[in-house]
Design an enzyme around this catalytic site. Structure first.
Site, short mmCIF file in Angstrom:
data_model
loop_
_atom_site.label_atom_id
_atom_site.label_comp_id
_atom_site.label_asym_id
_atom_site.label_seq_id
_atom_site.Cartn_x
_atom_site.Cartn_y
_atom_site.Cartn_z
CB CYS A 1 -1.54 0.33 0.38
SG CYS A 1 -2.44 1.08 1.21
CD GLU B 1 -1.44 -6.18 6.10
OE1 GLU B 1 -1.73 -5.19 5.59
OE2 GLU B 1 -1.29 -6.32 4.62
CG HIS C 1 -3.73 -3.17 3.79
ND1 HIS C 1 -2.85 -2.31 3.94
CD2 HIS C 1 -3.74 -2.12 3.16
CE1 HIS C 1 -2.68 -1.82 4.26
NE2 HIS C 1 -3.14 -0.90 3.36
#
Length: 230
Positions: free
Chosen positions: A111, A208, A206
């Site tokens: 990002c 994650e 993202h």
């Protein structure tokens, strides 16, 4: 021994559990590196000694965060949606990006991290994508990955659902960078650097957020740690 992965900390003025302003990293990010077999280590943003500090690490994960100051990429005006700009954070992230690429240290940029790499290599950003109806905040959308690219090999797929939170995007590409994924609307979603000295990819989303349940997203962290182990 687990490969040691440096993750620049993010300044936060609102960390109530600690009672004070803090330097933090997202738990989901830390856990994704740990699942991949890495040893995640937050590092303090500072304006000196970046190369020497990174020399002890096996890889770098440049995470998300607030916006880069538009002056960093030559803009003379600042859009009123630009937020959480911090001069020290900017200087450190740009220095980390340049050093990792120059030294061949394995690097995954996420990002803001992608945006920092682009700016570090002389690129520019679109300061705002056009407001709530056009930005990619709290949005999961399909992304198409270039077959054979670093990001596609890491994810093991050529299409994926990406969890995004950003209102800025790449405008002009930095020197040598190549786009390896886009959203349906054309937003740049991944970059790589052909001829890079070490393993590198950058994603605008993202990974994650969904890595705990999506092998394609976890694959990005797995690839970083494998490269770091070498």
């Amino acid at each position: 021994m687990r490969p040691l992965i440096a993750i620049p900390a993010r300044f936060s003025a609102r960390t109530s559990a600690l009672r004070h302003a803090a330097e933090v990293n997202a738990r989901a990010l830390i856990e994704a590196v740990w699942r991949a077999g890495g040893e995640p280590a937050s590092i303090h943003p500072a304006d000196t000694g970046t190369a020497a500090r990174l020399a002890r690490f096996d890889g770098v994960l440049l995470p998300g965060g607030g916006d880069l100051a538009p002056s960093r990429y030559g803009a003379t005006e600042t859009h009123d949606t630009v937020y959480d700009v911090d001069p020290l954070q900017d200087a450190f992230d740009l220095d980390v990006a340049r050093h990792a690429l120059e030294s061949g240290l394995p690097l995954l940029a996420v990002c803001r991290g992608l945006q920092a790499v682009n700016v570090a290599l002389g690129g520019t950003l679109e300061q705002d994508m056009g407001g709530p109806e056009r930005d990619h905040r709290h949005l999961v959308h399909p992304v198409t990955l270039e077959p054979g690219s670093v990001v596609a090999r890491a994810a093991g797929v050529e299409k994926t659902d990406a969890s995004c939170y950003h209102h800025q995007r790449v405008d002009h590409l930095g020197a040598g960078l190549r786009v390896t994924a886009r959203a349906a609307g054309g937003t740049v979603e991944a970059l790589e650097l052909p001829g890079a000295r070490g393993w590198f990819t950058a994603v605008q989303w993202h990974p994650e957020d969904t890595a705990h349940e999506d092998p394609a997203q976890q694959g990005l962290f797995d690839a970083l740690v494998r490269a770091a182990a070498r």
